[in-house]
Design an enzyme around this catalytic site. Structure first.
Site: not given
Length: 550
Positions: A291, A302, A316
């Site tokens: 999460s 990224d 998740k």
């Protein structure tokens, strides 16, 4: 002609609106119909069932059974659970700062928070709670030790505890305080240049705790950072955004939510000036990083802001919000999926499509889509976050698993502390050969039998040989293998001494020095920390990984 097309388009819109309105009306009717059936059934049960029923318990069970068919994160909180819910989200409660766990019919202090009232009162890990404010919880099975421990701040609770190595009960008065379960149980310097921050949760103060640790470590000369997100199950989304903001520029996109209620869809950006956008960063992750942990690690990947080391994360990619219900109850409901800056959603399990047996499957590799980081590195959705540098979890010998499952490391640590009031610092502590022999002797009358995987495989081979009529041919060889490979506890204790000794030392250290001491001890053999330090010693390799040249 144009006028005719407009009429057709208008008609389509009216039909569409009517269709969706019909669908909604139909769904609301079905909900009302089934609620009426449920209420009628409940009344009949209450009136005619042979025994008295408990309405609260039955209702809670039926709600929980219903929610089990959705996903594990959509949960109902009854009125008497609201305090636990607040503790989970805020990390704060009024009590003594000790976790009590049932163990073999006894209520045992399993862990104690640093600087908590329990620590100040000199309670020990392993103490058995016998009485709380005069209530004997060994005979009052209806007594809830956790609730009895909590109370008003600055009030006192009187405990009677039984400690290994002492004959009489020890009575202790503990003053309750507002206890804060910290998000950062440990931070410090790994060497002269590399700092380390262990982040274990994302409750309301997570970002502040990480920022304070970051600033303090920079003041101590930190030039590189290891951020540890292993075993972190996640928490509040806003805290994940703020923690990302410590390392990426103001206004940079962090995460976006997309769900059924379109007006709730939102893109979150970094709201403030960062603390440091240049410090070399390694983020440690594993299969229990979930999460919010995956948002932070995924965003760092990224933006090519840091190198991820460890194992693939949990996967998740779902967002929950809390809705207030009647009678002071709450519903935590999954409302959206989140997407990190590359555009990927890392949700690994499709809860909306279940197998006939009710199970759910992971997203198959064939359906995963490729995305790119800022530097053009290829990353994928639908399966958690893949580390840039993968490490393997060590396979534990079966004897170690058995000893741990039986609680024998914990029990021996109690025995050891009773005989040794003090030990060396956590970084230096080590059991001698005589100590280890003492542990082996202590185990002689303990039950911890086990079957090794090799023994299981031999059993399978024997069964297959008998089924396929080959048993007579290989019977002698099988017998010889069983004799040679059949486990002996004594020989296994010698063969796997290194693994057993390490876990035993770790357990003992945690009893004396709590979470911080355990963390400092583990650094000696931590494969991911070692990989991070090795990477920081080879900065050209670090840079190549971020450029996709590894």
């Amino acid at each position: 002609m144009k006028h005719f097309r407009k009429l057709i388009l208008a008609a389509v819109c009216v039909v569409s609106v009517g269709f969706f309105a019909f669908r909604n009306d139909e769904r609301f009717f079905e909900i009302a119909r089934n609620l009426d059936i449920y209420a009628t059934l409940f009344k009949e049960l209450n009136r005619y069932y042979v025994d008295e029923i408990n309405p609260n318990r039955l209702t809670k069970m039926s709600i929980e059974s219903m929610l089990k068919n959705l996903d594990p994160y959509t949960n109902f909180y009854a009125e008497d659970e609201i305090e636990d819910y607040r503790t989970m989200t805020t990390g704060q409660y009024t009590g003594i700062g000790a976790i009590i766990t049932p163990n073999k019919g006894k209520q045992i202090i399993y862990s104690i928070l640093e600087d908590s009232p329990a620590a100040k009162a000199n309670l020990h890990v392993g103490d058995e709670i016998v009485k709380i404010d005069g209530i004997d919880i060994t005979t009052r099975k209806d007594a809830n030790p956790d609730k009895l421990m909590k109370g008003q701040a600055n009030s006192s609770v009187k405990l009677a505890v039984r400690r290994v190595g002492t004959k009489d009960l020890i009575e202790v008065n503990v003053t309750r305080e507002f206890v804060k379960t910290g998000n950062v149980p440990y931070y410090g310097m790994l060497d002269n240049e590399v700092g380390y921050i262990d982040l274990k949760d994302f409750n309301q103060t997570a970002a502040r705790e990480v920022k304070n640790a970051l600033v303090e470590l920079k003041g101590k000369g930190m030039k590189k950072l290891v951020l540890d997100l292993r075993e972190n199950p996640g928490g509040l989304l806003d805290q994940a955004v703020l923690i990302c903001n410590l390392f990426i520029p103001k206004d940079a996109e962090v995460v976006s939510n997309r769900g059924k209620v379109t007006e709730w869809n939102k893109t979150y950006t970094a709201p403030m000036a960062p603390v440091d956008t240049d410090i070399p960063l390694v983020v440690l992750v594993n299969g229990r990083s979930a999460s919010a942990s995956e948002i932070v690690s995924g965003v760092m990947q990224d933006y090519d802001r840091g190198v991820l080391v460890g194992q693939r994360t949990y996967g998740k990619g779902l967002v929950q919000t809390t809705r207030d219900l009647s009678y002071n109850t709450k519903l935590k409901v999954t409302v959206a999926k989140y997407y990190i800056p590359s555009g990927r959603c890392i949700q690994a399990i499709d809860y909306s499509h279940r197998n006939p047996d009710g199970s759910v499957a992971k997203v198959p590799d064939s359906l995963k889509v490729a995305f790119k980081t800022r530097n053009g590195r290829v990353v994928y959705d639908g399966g958690g976050v893949e580390p840039d540098v993968a490490t393997e979890l060590p396979a534990l010998p079966t004897i170690v698993t058995s000893l741990n499952a039986k609680g024998l490391f914990f029990d021996y640590a109690l025995h050891y502390r009773a005989a040794h009031p003090t030990i060396k610092a956590a970084k230096e502590f080590e059991l001698t050969d005589a100590d280890y022999q003492g542990f082996s002797t202590w185990l002689k009358d303990k039950e911890y039998d086990y079957v090794t995987q090799v023994e299981k495989d031999l059993g399978t081979l024997e069964a297959s040989a008998k089924k396929e009529k080959y048993f007579d041919v290989i019977q002698e060889q099988l017998k010889a293998l069983k004799t040679k490979l059949g486990h002996s506890k004594e020989s296994d204790l010698a063969m796997f001494k290194k693994d057993i000794k390490h876990l035993l030392e770790r357990e003992i250290v945690s009893h004396y020095y709590l979470q911080k001491g355990e963390r400092e001890y583990v650094f000696r053999t931590d494969a991911e920390v070692k990989a991070a330090l090795d990477l920081f010693k080879d900065m050209p390799r670090y840079e190549k990984i971020l450029k996709g040249q590894k």
